[in-house]
Motif scaffolding. Structure first.
Motif: not given
Length: 113
Positions: A44, A101-102, A104-109
């Motif tokens: 990231l 948002k950060r 949740e982006a890590i969760r998605s990744a």
């Protein structure tokens, strides 16, 4: 870390934590190991891993334009097999949802989709 918990969020809306239960600050823990999370962080932009231990990971995220720094902590709970998270801005009152948002982006990744 105090009593196996990450620090509480301040009253300001620029922090999320899986140890908080209110709508503004609460977020679900991550169903991932610290090594999986560390692997995501290494890819990231703006992420800098400051400390990595067997059950704790601490990273700083620096925003591109204004150079604001957010502190992000991960604490692995072996009993429940989840990693608790806290993401907070160092300065200001509102973060415009950046910390949520950060995470949740890590969760998605981390999702195998």
């Amino acid at each position: 870390i105090q009593s196996e918990r990450l620090a509480a969020c301040p009253d300001s809306p620029n922090c999320v934590s899986s140890f908080e239960t209110d709508e503004i600050h609460g977020i679900e823990p991550l169903a991932a190991s610290l090594s999986d999370i560390e692997e995501i962080l290494l890819g990231l932009n703006g992420a800098n891993i400051v400390e990595a231990g067997p059950n704790y990971l601490y990273a700083e995220f620096t925003s591109t334009i204004m150079r604001y720094v957010d502190d992000v902590e991960f604490l692995y709970d072996a009993t429940s097999s989840v990693t608790h998270v806290r993401s907070a801005s160092r300065l200001g009152y509102s973060d415009m949802g950046a910390n949520r948002k950060r995470i949740e982006a890590i969760r998605s990744a981390l999702s195998p989709n």
